[in-house]
Design a protein around this motif. Structure first.
Motif, PDB file in Angstrom:
ATOM      1  N   GLY A  11      23.323  73.853  40.878  1.00  0.00           N
ATOM      2  CA  GLY A  11      23.594  74.621  42.100  1.00  0.00           C
ATOM      3  C   GLY A  11      22.929  73.921  43.349  1.00  0.00           C
ATOM      4  N   GLN A  12      21.651  73.558  43.125  1.00  0.00           N
ATOM      5  CA  GLN A  12      20.657  73.185  44.307  1.00  0.00           C
ATOM      6  C   GLN A  12      21.086  71.513  44.571  1.00  0.00           C
ATOM      7  OE1 GLN A  12      16.562  73.672  43.994  1.00  0.00           O
ATOM      8  NE2 GLN A  12      16.252  72.499  45.687  1.00  0.00           N
ATOM      9  N   ASP A  13      21.376  70.873  43.339  1.00  0.00           N
ATOM     10  CA  ASP A  13      21.503  69.410  43.435  1.00  0.00           C
ATOM     11  C   ASP A  13      23.038  69.332  44.287  1.00  0.00           C
ATOM     12  OD1 ASP A  13      19.302  68.804  42.123  1.00  0.00           O
ATOM     13  OD2 ASP A  13      20.489  68.592  40.154  1.00  0.00           O
ATOM     14  N   ARG A  14      23.960  70.263  44.095  1.00  0.00           N
ATOM     15  CA  ARG A  14      25.221  70.110  44.851  1.00  0.00           C
ATOM     16  C   ARG A  14      25.115  70.280  46.191  1.00  0.00           C
ATOM     17  NH1 ARG A  14      27.891  72.693  39.685  1.00  0.00           N
ATOM     18  NH2 ARG A  14      28.745  70.765  38.749  1.00  0.00           N
ATOM     19  N   ARG A  15      24.178  71.071  46.694  1.00  0.00           N
ATOM     20  CA  ARG A  15      24.038  71.409  48.133  1.00  0.00           C
ATOM     21  C   ARG A  15      23.264  70.181  48.821  1.00  0.00           C
ATOM     22  NH1 ARG A  15      20.114  74.827  49.961  1.00  0.00           N
ATOM     23  NH2 ARG A  15      18.743  74.364  48.704  1.00  0.00           N
ATOM     24  N   LEU A  16      22.912  69.025  48.121  1.00  0.00           N
ATOM     25  CA  LEU A  16      22.283  68.032  48.869  1.00  0.00           C
ATOM     26  C   LEU A  16      22.933  67.006  48.621  1.00  0.00           C
ATOM     27  CD1 LEU A  16      18.516  68.760  47.960  1.00  0.00           C
ATOM     28  CD2 LEU A  16      19.693  69.592  50.000  1.00  0.00           C
ATOM     29  N   VAL A  17      23.033  65.930  49.560  1.00  0.00           N
ATOM     30  CA  VAL A  17      23.650  64.623  49.332  1.00  0.00           C
ATOM     31  C   VAL A  17      22.429  63.521  49.299  1.00  0.00           C
ATOM     32  CG1 VAL A  17      25.212  62.616  50.528  1.00  0.00           C
ATOM     33  CG2 VAL A  17      25.688  65.306  50.683  1.00  0.00           C
ATOM     34  N   ALA A  18      22.168  62.628  48.534  1.00  0.00           N
ATOM     35  CA  ALA A  18      21.151  61.818  48.343  1.00  0.00           C
ATOM     36  C   ALA A  18      21.634  60.527  48.920  1.00  0.00           C
ATOM     37  CB  ALA A  18      20.824  61.518  46.801  1.00  0.00           C
ATOM     38  N   GLY A  19      21.152  60.243  50.244  1.00  0.00           N
ATOM     39  CA  GLY A  19      21.648  59.299  51.078  1.00  0.00           C
ATOM     40  C   GLY A  19      21.413  57.785  50.273  1.00  0.00           C
ATOM     41  N   LYS A  20      20.376  57.697  49.685  1.00  0.00           N
ATOM     42  CA  LYS A  20      20.028  56.640  48.908  1.00  0.00           C
ATOM     43  C   LYS A  20      20.902  56.289  47.551  1.00  0.00           C
ATOM     44  CE  LYS A  20      15.641  56.117  51.007  1.00  0.00           C
ATOM     45  NZ  LYS A  20      14.231  56.030  50.666  1.00  0.00           N
ATOM     46  N   ASP A  37      29.267  54.600  56.673  1.00  0.00           N
ATOM     47  CA  ASP A  37      28.152  54.348  57.508  1.00  0.00           C
ATOM     48  C   ASP A  37      28.210  55.610  58.435  1.00  0.00           C
ATOM     49  OD1 ASP A  37      27.533  51.948  56.867  1.00  0.00           O
ATOM     50  OD2 ASP A  37      28.790  50.804  58.557  1.00  0.00           O
ATOM     51  N   GLU A  38      29.204  56.355  58.626  1.00  0.00           N
ATOM     52  CA  GLU A  38      29.165  57.604  59.290  1.00  0.00           C
ATOM     53  C   GLU A  38      28.389  58.864  58.440  1.00  0.00           C
ATOM     54  OE1 GLU A  38      32.538  59.637  61.102  1.00  0.00           O
ATOM     55  OE2 GLU A  38      33.512  57.496  61.495  1.00  0.00           O
ATOM     56  N   VAL A  39      28.766  58.662  57.264  1.00  0.00           N
ATOM     57  CA  VAL A  39      27.769  59.543  56.433  1.00  0.00           C
ATOM     58  C   VAL A  39      26.435  59.107  56.341  1.00  0.00           C
ATOM     59  CG1 VAL A  39      27.500  60.237  53.843  1.00  0.00           C
ATOM     60  CG2 VAL A  39      30.133  59.882  54.711  1.00  0.00           C
ATOM     61  N   ARG A  40      26.199  58.209  56.517  1.00  0.00           N
ATOM     62  CA  ARG A  40      24.751  57.825  56.468  1.00  0.00           C
ATOM     63  C   ARG A  40      24.024  58.341  57.740  1.00  0.00           C
ATOM     64  NH1 ARG A  40      26.638  52.708  53.887  1.00  0.00           N
ATOM     65  NH2 ARG A  40      26.063  52.737  51.845  1.00  0.00           N
ATOM     66  N   ALA A  44      21.123  60.980  58.391  1.00  0.00           N
ATOM     67  CA  ALA A  44      19.975  60.615  59.326  1.00  0.00           C
ATOM     68  C   ALA A  44      19.816  61.650  60.390  1.00  0.00           C
ATOM     69  CB  ALA A  44      20.057  59.010  60.118  1.00  0.00           C
ATOM     70  N   SER A  45      20.644  62.097  61.193  1.00  0.00           N
ATOM     71  CA  SER A  45      20.683  63.006  62.061  1.00  0.00           C
ATOM     72  C   SER A  45      20.444  64.605  61.603  1.00  0.00           C
ATOM     73  CB  SER A  45      21.703  62.918  63.084  1.00  0.00           C
ATOM     74  OG  SER A  45      23.145  63.371  62.522  1.00  0.00           O
ATOM     75  N   GLU A  46      21.050  64.800  60.398  1.00  0.00           N
ATOM     76  CA  GLU A  46      21.428  66.365  60.009  1.00  0.00           C
ATOM     77  C   GLU A  46      20.443  66.528  58.943  1.00  0.00           C
ATOM     78  OE1 GLU A  46      22.983  68.531  61.875  1.00  0.00           O
ATOM     79  OE2 GLU A  46      23.544  66.804  63.249  1.00  0.00           O
ATOM     80  N   GLY A  47      19.912  65.788  58.230  1.00  0.00           N
ATOM     81  CA  GLY A  47      19.064  66.060  56.873  1.00  0.00           C
ATOM     82  C   GLY A  47      20.198  65.716  55.810  1.00  0.00           C
ATOM     83  N   ASN A  48      19.728  66.244  54.662  1.00  0.00           N
ATOM     84  CA  ASN A  48      20.520  65.852  53.304  1.00  0.00           C
ATOM     85  C   ASN A  48      21.430  67.302  52.835  1.00  0.00           C
ATOM     86  OD1 ASN A  48      18.403  67.018  52.508  1.00  0.00           O
ATOM     87  ND2 ASN A  48      18.210  65.759  50.638  1.00  0.00           N
ATOM     88  N   ILE A  53      25.964  68.041  56.851  1.00  0.00           N
ATOM     89  CA  ILE A  53      26.491  66.848  56.783  1.00  0.00           C
ATOM     90  C   ILE A  53      28.206  66.988  57.120  1.00  0.00           C
ATOM     91  CG2 ILE A  53      27.177  64.813  55.526  1.00  0.00           C
ATOM     92  CD1 ILE A  53      24.281  65.073  54.206  1.00  0.00           C
ATOM     93  N   GLU A  54      28.915  67.946  56.536  1.00  0.00           N
ATOM     94  CA  GLU A  54      30.240  68.036  56.288  1.00  0.00           C
ATOM     95  C   GLU A  54      30.538  68.637  57.981  1.00  0.00           C
ATOM     96  OE1 GLU A  54      31.324  70.095  52.796  1.00  0.00           O
ATOM     97  OE2 GLU A  54      30.959  68.325  51.673  1.00  0.00           O
ATOM     98  N   ARG A  55      29.597  69.419  58.313  1.00  0.00           N
ATOM     99  CA  ARG A  55      30.040  70.019  59.815  1.00  0.00           C
ATOM    100  C   ARG A  55      29.873  69.155  60.641  1.00  0.00           C
ATOM    101  NH1 ARG A  55      25.664  74.213  60.217  1.00  0.00           N
ATOM    102  NH2 ARG A  55      25.919  74.568  57.880  1.00  0.00           N
ATOM    103  N   LYS A  56      29.112  68.236  60.852  1.00  0.00           N
ATOM    104  CA  LYS A  56      29.142  67.052  61.614  1.00  0.00           C
ATOM    105  C   LYS A  56      29.970  66.193  61.645  1.00  0.00           C
ATOM    106  CE  LYS A  56      26.218  63.700  63.994  1.00  0.00           C
ATOM    107  NZ  LYS A  56      25.537  63.894  65.171  1.00  0.00           N
TER     108      LYS A  56
END
Length: 60
Positions: A11-20, A37-40, A44-48, A53-56
């Motif tokens: 559950g916690q893993d799904r809440r985050l996006v690992a940008g790398k 690139d937009e996701v990256r 960078a601006s919203e955190g992981n 990220i999806e709202r942005k």
């Protein structure tokens, strides 16, 4: 097998996006229909946080 076996489970893993992690960036880009690139940039601006990220990306 119980998915909630550890305190840091799926559950916690799904809440985050690992940008790398290329596969996670690719998944999110496809899901939101935006370039990787937009996701990256969103990471960078919203955190992981996947929600942030999806709202942005939804506003883009």
């Amino acid at each position: 097998m119980n998915e909630n076996k550890t305190s840091r489970g799926r559950g916690q893993d799904r809440r985050l996006v690992a940008g790398k992690q290329e596969h996670e960036v690719r998944y999110e880009a496809k899901k939101m229909d935006v370039p990787k690139d937009e996701v990256r940039d969103a990471i960078a601006s919203e955190g992981n946080s996947r929600d942030k990220i999806e709202r942005k990306l939804d506003k883009s």
